[in-house]
Design an enzyme around this catalytic site. Sequence first.
Site, PDB file in Angstrom:
ATOM      1  N   CYS A   2      31.588 -36.935  -0.457  1.00  0.00           N
ATOM      2  CA  CYS A   2      32.553 -37.646   0.068  1.00  0.00           C
ATOM      3  C   CYS A   2      33.885 -37.318   0.065  1.00  0.00           C
ATOM      4  O   CYS A   2      34.511 -36.990  -1.138  1.00  0.00           O
ATOM      5  CB  CYS A   2      32.275 -39.213  -0.096  1.00  0.00           C
ATOM      6  SG  CYS A   2      30.541 -40.121   0.039  1.00  0.00           S
ATOM      7  N   ARG A  27      32.800 -31.984   1.695  1.00  0.00           N
ATOM      8  CA  ARG A  27      32.524 -32.800   0.908  1.00  0.00           C
ATOM      9  C   ARG A  27      31.477 -33.608   1.036  1.00  0.00           C
ATOM     10  O   ARG A  27      30.802 -34.545   0.464  1.00  0.00           O
ATOM     11  CB  ARG A  27      33.605 -33.884   0.226  1.00  0.00           C
ATOM     12  CG  ARG A  27      34.758 -32.800  -0.171  1.00  0.00           C
ATOM     13  CD  ARG A  27      35.907 -33.703  -0.805  1.00  0.00           C
ATOM     14  NE  ARG A  27      35.556 -34.600  -1.993  1.00  0.00           N
ATOM     15  CZ  ARG A  27      35.578 -33.963  -3.176  1.00  0.00           C
ATOM     16  NH1 ARG A  27      36.546 -32.867  -3.376  1.00  0.00           N
ATOM     17  NH2 ARG A  27      35.207 -34.761  -4.132  1.00  0.00           N
ATOM     18  N   TRP A  75      28.799 -38.479   2.299  1.00  0.00           N
ATOM     19  CA  TRP A  75      27.471 -37.659   1.867  1.00  0.00           C
ATOM     20  C   TRP A  75      26.788 -39.075   1.456  1.00  0.00           C
ATOM     21  O   TRP A  75      27.062 -39.520   0.544  1.00  0.00           O
ATOM     22  CB  TRP A  75      27.979 -36.691   0.848  1.00  0.00           C
ATOM     23  CG  TRP A  75      26.719 -35.991   0.562  1.00  0.00           C
ATOM     24  CD1 TRP A  75      26.000 -34.966   1.165  1.00  0.00           C
ATOM     25  CD2 TRP A  75      25.683 -36.354  -0.469  1.00  0.00           C
ATOM     26  NE1 TRP A  75      24.919 -34.487   0.545  1.00  0.00           N
ATOM     27  CE2 TRP A  75      24.562 -35.383  -0.425  1.00  0.00           C
ATOM     28  CE3 TRP A  75      25.651 -37.305  -1.582  1.00  0.00           C
ATOM     29  CZ2 TRP A  75      23.623 -35.285  -1.331  1.00  0.00           C
ATOM     30  CZ3 TRP A  75      24.645 -37.211  -2.475  1.00  0.00           C
ATOM     31  CH2 TRP A  75      23.549 -36.243  -2.139  1.00  0.00           C
ATOM     32  N   ASN A  99      34.428 -43.225  -2.745  1.00  0.00           N
ATOM     33  CA  ASN A  99      33.639 -41.883  -3.084  1.00  0.00           C
ATOM     34  C   ASN A  99      33.013 -42.163  -4.561  1.00  0.00           C
ATOM     35  O   ASN A  99      33.753 -42.490  -5.499  1.00  0.00           O
ATOM     36  CB  ASN A  99      34.653 -40.914  -3.241  1.00  0.00           C
ATOM     37  CG  ASN A  99      33.881 -39.537  -3.599  1.00  0.00           C
ATOM     38  OD1 ASN A  99      32.750 -39.314  -3.661  1.00  0.00           O
ATOM     39  ND2 ASN A  99      34.686 -38.625  -4.231  1.00  0.00           N
ATOM     40  N   GLY A 100      31.751 -41.964  -4.674  1.00  0.00           N
ATOM     41  CA  GLY A 100      30.983 -42.138  -5.894  1.00  0.00           C
ATOM     42  C   GLY A 100      29.872 -43.129  -5.605  1.00  0.00           C
ATOM     43  O   GLY A 100      29.599 -43.495  -4.488  1.00  0.00           O
ATOM     44  N   GLU A 479      20.976 -15.755  -7.894  1.00  0.00           N
ATOM     45  CA  GLU A 479      22.276 -16.391  -7.023  1.00  0.00           C
ATOM     46  C   GLU A 479      22.044 -15.939  -5.563  1.00  0.00           C
ATOM     47  O   GLU A 479      22.358 -16.570  -4.684  1.00  0.00           O
ATOM     48  CB  GLU A 479      23.562 -15.816  -7.641  1.00  0.00           C
ATOM     49  CG  GLU A 479      24.860 -16.041  -6.777  1.00  0.00           C
ATOM     50  CD  GLU A 479      24.939 -17.448  -6.447  1.00  0.00           C
ATOM     51  OE1 GLU A 479      24.499 -18.403  -6.918  1.00  0.00           O
ATOM     52  OE2 GLU A 479      25.840 -17.693  -5.409  1.00  0.00           O
ATOM     53  N   LYS A 483      21.660 -18.566  -2.386  1.00  0.00           N
ATOM     54  CA  LYS A 483      22.582 -18.102  -1.266  1.00  0.00           C
ATOM     55  C   LYS A 483      21.579 -18.441   0.172  1.00  0.00           C
ATOM     56  O   LYS A 483      22.005 -18.916   0.950  1.00  0.00           O
ATOM     57  CB  LYS A 483      23.239 -17.061  -1.160  1.00  0.00           C
ATOM     58  CG  LYS A 483      24.382 -16.834  -1.996  1.00  0.00           C
ATOM     59  CD  LYS A 483      25.763 -17.808  -1.614  1.00  0.00           C
ATOM     60  CE  LYS A 483      25.547 -19.245  -2.221  1.00  0.00           C
ATOM     61  NZ  LYS A 483      25.827 -19.250  -3.513  1.00  0.00           N
ATOM     62  N   GLU A 486      19.930 -21.866   0.542  1.00  0.00           N
ATOM     63  CA  GLU A 486      20.698 -23.213   1.155  1.00  0.00           C
ATOM     64  C   GLU A 486      21.162 -22.931   2.229  1.00  0.00           C
ATOM     65  O   GLU A 486      21.324 -24.339   2.793  1.00  0.00           O
ATOM     66  CB  GLU A 486      21.674 -23.415  -0.131  1.00  0.00           C
ATOM     67  CG  GLU A 486      22.781 -22.364  -0.374  1.00  0.00           C
ATOM     68  CD  GLU A 486      23.911 -22.490  -1.065  1.00  0.00           C
ATOM     69  OE1 GLU A 486      24.322 -23.888  -1.572  1.00  0.00           O
ATOM     70  OE2 GLU A 486      24.438 -21.787  -1.775  1.00  0.00           O
ATOM     71  N   HIS A 502       2.390 -13.132 -12.742  1.00  0.00           N
ATOM     72  CA  HIS A 502       1.579 -14.444 -13.782  1.00  0.00           C
ATOM     73  C   HIS A 502       1.331 -15.640 -12.677  1.00  0.00           C
ATOM     74  O   HIS A 502       1.392 -16.592 -13.097  1.00  0.00           O
ATOM     75  CB  HIS A 502       2.446 -14.489 -14.778  1.00  0.00           C
ATOM     76  CG  HIS A 502       2.504 -13.451 -15.853  1.00  0.00           C
ATOM     77  ND1 HIS A 502       1.551 -13.157 -16.458  1.00  0.00           N
ATOM     78  CD2 HIS A 502       3.601 -12.491 -15.992  1.00  0.00           C
ATOM     79  CE1 HIS A 502       1.834 -12.013 -17.307  1.00  0.00           C
ATOM     80  NE2 HIS A 502       3.004 -11.565 -17.012  1.00  0.00           N
ATOM     81  N   LYS A 601      29.565 -30.126  -1.102  1.00  0.00           N
ATOM     82  CA  LYS A 601      30.434 -29.111  -1.880  1.00  0.00           C
ATOM     83  C   LYS A 601      30.441 -29.586  -3.440  1.00  0.00           C
ATOM     84  O   LYS A 601      30.249 -28.750  -4.300  1.00  0.00           O
ATOM     85  CB  LYS A 601      31.900 -28.708  -1.395  1.00  0.00           C
ATOM     86  CG  LYS A 601      32.374 -27.821  -2.178  1.00  0.00           C
ATOM     87  CD  LYS A 601      31.934 -26.188  -1.811  1.00  0.00           C
ATOM     88  CE  LYS A 601      32.847 -25.395  -2.438  1.00  0.00           C
ATOM     89  NZ  LYS A 601      32.005 -24.023  -2.471  1.00  0.00           N
TER      90      LYS A 601
HETATM   91  O1  M6R Z   1      31.852 -27.312  -8.653  1.00  0.00           O
HETATM   92  P1  M6R Z   1      30.820 -26.750  -9.452  1.00  0.00           P
HETATM   93  O2  M6R Z   1      30.970 -25.102  -9.498  1.00  0.00           O
HETATM   94  O3  M6R Z   1      30.570 -27.370 -10.699  1.00  0.00           O
HETATM   95  O4  M6R Z   1      29.391 -27.048  -8.403  1.00  0.00           O
HETATM   96  C1  M6R Z   1      28.240 -26.685  -9.046  1.00  0.00           C
HETATM   97  C2  M6R Z   1      27.127 -26.441  -7.797  1.00  0.00           C
HETATM   98  O5  M6R Z   1      27.147 -27.724  -7.179  1.00  0.00           O
HETATM   99  C3  M6R Z   1      27.500 -25.516  -7.046  1.00  0.00           C
HETATM  100  O6  M6R Z   1      27.697 -24.179  -7.724  1.00  0.00           O
HETATM  101  C4  M6R Z   1      26.575 -24.900  -5.871  1.00  0.00           C
HETATM  102  O7  M6R Z   1      25.340 -24.963  -6.700  1.00  0.00           O
HETATM  103  C5  M6R Z   1      27.213 -23.948  -5.062  1.00  0.00           C
HETATM  104  N1  M6R Z   1      28.209 -24.413  -4.147  1.00  0.00           N
HETATM  105  C6  M6R Z   1      25.928 -23.399  -4.039  1.00  0.00           C
HETATM  106  O8  M6R Z   1      26.494 -22.429  -3.427  1.00  0.00           O
END
Ligand code: M6R
Length: 606
Positions: A2, A27, A75, A99-100, A479, A483, A486, A502, A601
């Site tokens: 949010c 957000r 969100w 927000n929260g 990683e 990418k 997601e 396995h 985010k």
């Molecule tokens: O702000 P942060 O780095 O703590 O966020 C952690 C994860 O939410 C963040 O790394 C998320 O996995 C990525 N944006 C995905 O691409």
Amino acid sequence: MCGIIGFTGKLQAADILVNGLEQLEYRGYDSAGIAVNDGTTTRIVKTTGKVSKLREKVAATKGIEGTCGIGHTRWATHGGVTDVNAHPHVAGKVTLIHNGIIENYKELTVALKEKGYTAISETDTEVAAMLIDSLYNGDPFAALREADKILEGAYGFCVMFEDHPGEIYCMRNASPLVASYTEDGAFIASDMVALLKYTKDYFVVPEEHIVVMTKDDITLYTMDEKVEEPKMLHVDWDTTAAQKGGYDYFMQKEIYDQPEALHNTVLPRIHNGHADFSADNISDDIFKGINRVVITACGTAWHSGLIGRHLIESMLRIPVTVELSSEFRYMNPILDENTLVIVVTQSGETADSLAALRLANERGAKTISIVNVKGSSIARESDYVLYTHAGPEIAVASTKAFSVQCAGMYLIALKLAEVNHKMTEEEMADFCKKFEAAIDTVPAVLKMDDYIKTISEKIKDTFSAFYLGRSLDYGIACEGCLKLKEISYVNAEAYSAGELKHGTISLITEGVPVIAVATQENVLPKLMANVEEVKARGAHVIMVTDKDMSNYEGIYDDLIQVPNVDDLFGTFGVTVALQLLAYHVTVFRGYDVDQPRNLAKSVTVE
Ligand code: M6R
């Protein structure tokens, strides 16, 4: 999670709010809304969908005039994605954005019903609005202070009271808020990017504080109504840092930002073959006498922890564990003053990582965080902070943040090695030379963009994909895989290459893409044996490597060959190649690269 913004001053509020929400949209983008007060009446416009839809609705609505207002991009947590659940919410004299998460909203709903309040939405936020209204007797400050005693959970609120036109009252517990006063008026937002157009000077609203905004002033108060001098911060980002700058998507721009982000993070901290943290005011003491390292983070940041473990264990022979913050906070970890806890986070506000840090602090561990956002909660609550200098990262999928987090890991590993006498002067100088050489290969990988696009096209229609790697490459594969999945919604999994047989090898069928990451010479023959196994079952193998593959021709289908670097520094080039692969697959599939479904985010709730 949010985005919230508030403005009161000399300018029309609606435009400022909608423009700000556009900057904050990363957000959350389930719905958006604004409330604007013209001195007598508060008008609300809200809608499901993105801020662009809100913009159209605002333009089509007559009478959204006034110089005081609040705006929100949601969100969804409690209650579906509907117009009625969109913020702002109104109860009696109170108009509020949040927000929260309000954890005790169910009990409060029952108690408020007895006082005659009935919610029209399914949100926890409306319950907070009703509570504040029920406590309001003409003194906004008192109502908020009393609400703070009753509410459980996380909140950043901006509240307008009907009989206090031109004023906005904001309260923070956990969820981030930054504020500023300019000659145009007073601003508040969840993130500095929303204010960049108006100012670069701001303060972070501390937890358990109230901010009162009028058109002439902004005042920070403690909960017992004492005025507190805010600690001003300055960002050196210009407005273009949060713009696409000619790129199609923020993610694309941020992939291309990486050479500069890496230089900004690394070069000022390497001097004469040493890691130099003097400008960061990080004392060497924190690295002394350490017998264990715990790295904790979420998502992409956790993957940088996997890279960190490989470096620290191989360079220092100190045991390292890499913990998901959401697990770590509840697992009663064994920590003491000889444990170094490294928290990694782009936003500095991730709820689980913040809780993990607090636990580490409570248990007496030494804490250092690797953070991108200045003044964020995790940065403030760590013993020390190593800021990454990536500039704002707007795309939900992290790219440059990952690269600089990894760079932070290399710097900390070098510093640990130096302070604990694990490397000679020559070895450290050699490390720095190879490190700089590795980050300098990134522009060459970016030049392979068109070639990587042609490979992406070959796999664009796949339902699933697998990423394989061993040793350091396992973290990189994780990683790269995150990418792809997601943003493109390809059902992708990352495996340590030796683990596939396995169980998971049963999922390899004709044409399934397998992306094999190979930067580690010592395990290359083993990795290639695993690649042969999937190839024999019909996989479409894409090698992403800096190594010479001439001995393995015929085993793979496609080759993404990035410039060769020393094995310890394999992270940077192949990571960028994997980011480009995920980006292009997503564009081919026609999805919104920057705002993948269901995600936000900054994850400021558990
Ligand atoms: O702000 P942060 O780095 O703590 O966020 C952690 C994860 O939410 C963040 O790394 C998320 O996995 C990525 N944006 C995905 O691409």
